[in-house]
Design a protein around this motif. Structure first.
Motif, short mmCIF file in Angstrom:
data_model
loop_
_atom_site.label_atom_id
_atom_site.label_comp_id
_atom_site.label_asym_id
_atom_site.label_seq_id
_atom_site.Cartn_x
_atom_site.Cartn_y
_atom_site.Cartn_z
N GLN A 31 0.88 -1.16 0.00
CA GLN A 31 0.00 0.00 0.00
C GLN A 31 0.92 1.22 0.00
N TYR A 33 1.67 4.99 1.01
CA TYR A 33 1.22 5.95 2.02
C TYR A 33 0.88 7.28 1.36
N LEU A 39 -3.19 4.09 9.70
CA LEU A 39 -2.21 3.03 9.92
C LEU A 39 -2.55 2.29 11.21
N LEU A 74 3.86 -1.35 3.51
CA LEU A 74 3.60 0.06 3.25
C LEU A 74 4.80 0.67 2.56
#
Length: 87
Positions: A31, A33, A39, A74
């Motif tokens: 993913q 940010y 989160l 992330l």
């Protein structure tokens, strides 16, 4: 069962557990940010960054477990570690 059979069964079970956890980590889609991204980080597993730049913005990746125990990945941008002494 003799001791060799028990040891072999335990080794086989341990290898299967390691393989399943490696597959779970590899299957997590990264993913990216963005500002405002929620989160849910319970435990950080690993942190990686591009080391090609001495100072500047680099791409980084964090692999972590959320509160449900799901492995997440992330991608984000950050200042390189080489910028610590620069303004």
């Amino acid at each position: 069962m003799n001791n060799k059979s028990v040891v072999a069964a335990c080794l086989f079970a341990a290898l299967n557990i390691c393989t399943l956890s490696a597959r779970a980590e590899a299957a997590a889609a990264p993913q990216t940010y963005t500002y405002g991204t929620h989160l849910d980080i319970h435990q950080v597993i690993s942190l990686e960054q591009d080391n090609s730049v001495a100072c500047g913005i680099v791409e980084a990746r964090m692999t972590y477990l959320d509160s449900a125990g799901t492995t997440r990945v992330l991608d984000y941008s950050k200042f390189a570690d080489g910028c610590n002494n620069d303004n």
